[in-house]
Design an enzyme around this catalytic site. Structure first.
Site, short mmCIF file in Angstrom:
data_model
loop_
_atom_site.label_atom_id
_atom_site.label_comp_id
_atom_site.label_asym_id
_atom_site.label_seq_id
_atom_site.Cartn_x
_atom_site.Cartn_y
_atom_site.Cartn_z
N ASN A 210 4.40 -0.53 10.76
CA ASN A 210 3.67 0.70 10.43
C ASN A 210 2.33 0.71 11.19
O ASN A 210 2.04 -0.21 11.96
CB ASN A 210 3.46 0.82 8.92
N PHE A 325 -4.47 -1.47 -2.93
CA PHE A 325 -4.82 -0.30 -2.13
C PHE A 325 -3.69 0.71 -2.25
O PHE A 325 -2.52 0.33 -2.29
CB PHE A 325 -5.00 -0.68 -0.65
O1 C5P Z 1 3.60 0.52 -3.55
P1 C5P Z 1 2.67 0.56 -2.40
O2 C5P Z 1 3.21 -0.12 -1.18
O3 C5P Z 1 2.11 1.89 -2.06
O4 C5P Z 1 1.43 -0.30 -2.96
C1 C5P Z 1 0.32 -0.54 -2.20
C2 C5P Z 1 -0.36 -1.79 -2.66
O5 C5P Z 1 0.56 -2.83 -2.97
C3 C5P Z 1 -1.22 -2.36 -1.57
O6 C5P Z 1 -2.29 -3.03 -2.17
C4 C5P Z 1 -0.27 -3.32 -0.87
O7 C5P Z 1 -0.97 -4.34 -0.18
C5 C5P Z 1 0.52 -3.87 -2.03
N1 C5P Z 1 1.90 -4.23 -1.71
C6 C5P Z 1 2.29 -5.54 -1.72
N2 C5P Z 1 3.60 -5.87 -1.46
C7 C5P Z 1 4.51 -4.92 -1.19
C8 C5P Z 1 4.13 -3.57 -1.19
C9 C5P Z 1 2.82 -3.25 -1.43
O8 C5P Z 1 1.46 -6.42 -1.94
N3 C5P Z 1 5.76 -5.26 -0.94
#
Ligand code: C5P
Length: 402
Positions: A210, A325
């Protein structure tokens, strides 16, 4: 607790009899965890030898502005930038006068003009010199400019007088130096942070990723280190230099990131700033995928969910204070609040990545932090470094209230 853990202190030693206490001061500062570099004036050298202070600080003492060897090792501007605090002990009446006038006629006074670090003076002089209106006018001027004064104390003086002008004792000066960093609310704490994108391989040459640049996470890591934390930064593939005083672990995929974060536990605070891929290809092809005419023009990739690193760490028994975040392109606050609840977070930082002047890959950001009571705090658009320092101060504050 070492109240000066990893703080960088330039200790200026002026020419007064109290310079004998500077040797003890170097030890006290180092006992508190500080790194100390000593700069002596020519007067200071008359009272205590550079060799003594070199042995105690563990570094060569800086003496002359125009010494090519010293400038090559660490120039005066570099030293001015290196400092988290410039402490001058003893500060003579002459030094106070020169500093008040902005004179830069030796290494120490030049460094004071060049530094952005806080400056503290420990005056040491005869009581009549301290009481003299000229010295008092200089004191007022220096304090008006934000320079701190530690002491002086009152008592018997080396010259036989009794009165104000004695330099504070080394212990008191080390404590006063530590008080300057009280805002460094993360001193002695371990902060773990993720940053950047993850890269999910399809085959040996292709991957899914991304637009995350990692800039916000790296700026947060830097700000946390400045605030006194021991920082472990787990970074996805990014092209950014490692911030000073930060322990960096490079990873590629979400699963690697989780493994690295679990290995770095326990921590007091966890800040998940990485843009982790939610899905990865179920199998990584061992060889480069070939176009297969028998399957038509399409390519079907079976994807599976990645582990949620933030939810995993926030769900542990030794759960750190957890900050997530939420980078969203719509319904920002609603989605962010839902994530805060679903992932069991203490705080969530919401940023609108649909706005091209902030968010992914840009130099600036603007965020809203939401807490468990759904109270919103807004940080308006500024450089990522500036937002990072504000966020770290806010997070530290909430951590201590929790
Ligand atoms: O669910 P989403 O990806 O939008 O959530 C964002 C937050 O969760 C961010 O703080 C991101 O670093 C964390 N995250 C994570 N592991 C994942 C997905 C998101 O730590 N697999």
């Amino acid at each position: 607790m070492q109240r000066l853990y990893r703080k960088r202190i330039v200790l200026g030693v002026g020419g007064g009899i109290a310079a004998y206490k500077s040797a003890e001061l170097v030890r006290r500062l180092r006992d508190q965890g500080a790194e100390v570099r000593v700069v002596m004036t020519s007067g200071g050298r008359e009272f205590i030898t550079p060799l003594t202070l070199q042995a105690l600080s563990g570094h060569p003492v800086h003496l002359d502005l125009l010494d090519p060897a010293a400038e090559a090792a660490m120039g005066h501007i570099e030293l001015a930038r290196w400092a988290d605090l410039v402490l001058i002990a003893p500060t003579t009446a002459d030094l106070m006068a020169r500093l008040a006038q902005g004179v830069a006629n030796d290494l120490l006074t030049t460094l004071v003009l060049a530094t952005n670090a806080p400056i503290a003076l420990a005056p040491a002089m005869n009581q009549a010199m301290w009481a003299d209106p000229a010295t008092q006018a200089n004191r007022v001027l220096l304090q008006q400019r934000g320079i701190r004064l530690f002491g002086p104390a009152s008592g018997s003086q080396a010259c036989g007088d009794v009165g104000m002008g004695r330099m504070l004792e080394a212990d008191d000066l080390a404590q006063a130096a530590a008080d300057c960093f009280e805002r460094s609310l993360l001193t002695g704490l371990h902060l773990l942070i993720t940053a950047g994108p993850t890269q999910e391989n399809i085959d040996p040459v292709r991957y899914i990723t991304n637009h995350s640049s990692g800039k916000m996470g790296f700026a947060l890591a830097e700000a946390a280190a400045e605030a006194g934390a021991r920082v472990t930064l787990v970074a996805g593939p990014v092209f950014l230099p490692t911030p000073d005083r930060v322990q960096r672990v490079d990873v590629v995929s979400a699963r690697d990131m989780l493994t690295a974060c679990e290995a770095a536990m326990p921590c007091d605070l966890f800040v998940a700033a990485a843009a982790v891929a939610d899905y990865r290809p179920e199998v990584i092809a061992p060889h480069k995928l070939k176009k297969d005419p028998s399957k038509g023009d399409g390519l079907l990739l079976q994807m599976v969910r990645n582990p949620d690193i933030l939810a995993t760490l926030a769900g542990r028994e030794d759960r750190p204070f957890s900050v997530g975040f939420a980078a969203e392109t719509e319904n920002l606050l609603e989605y962010a609040t839902r994530k805060l609840r679903d992932k069991n977070l203490d705080l969530i930082v919401a940023n609108d990545v649909a706005n091209p002047s902030i968010g992914f890959n840009s130099e600036e950001n603007a965020v809203t932090v939401i807490d468990r009571q759904q109270h919103e705090t807004r940080f308006s658009q500024a450089s990522k470094g500036h937002i990072a320092r504000q966020l770290i101060a806010f997070i530290a504050d909430r951590f201590h209230q929790a």
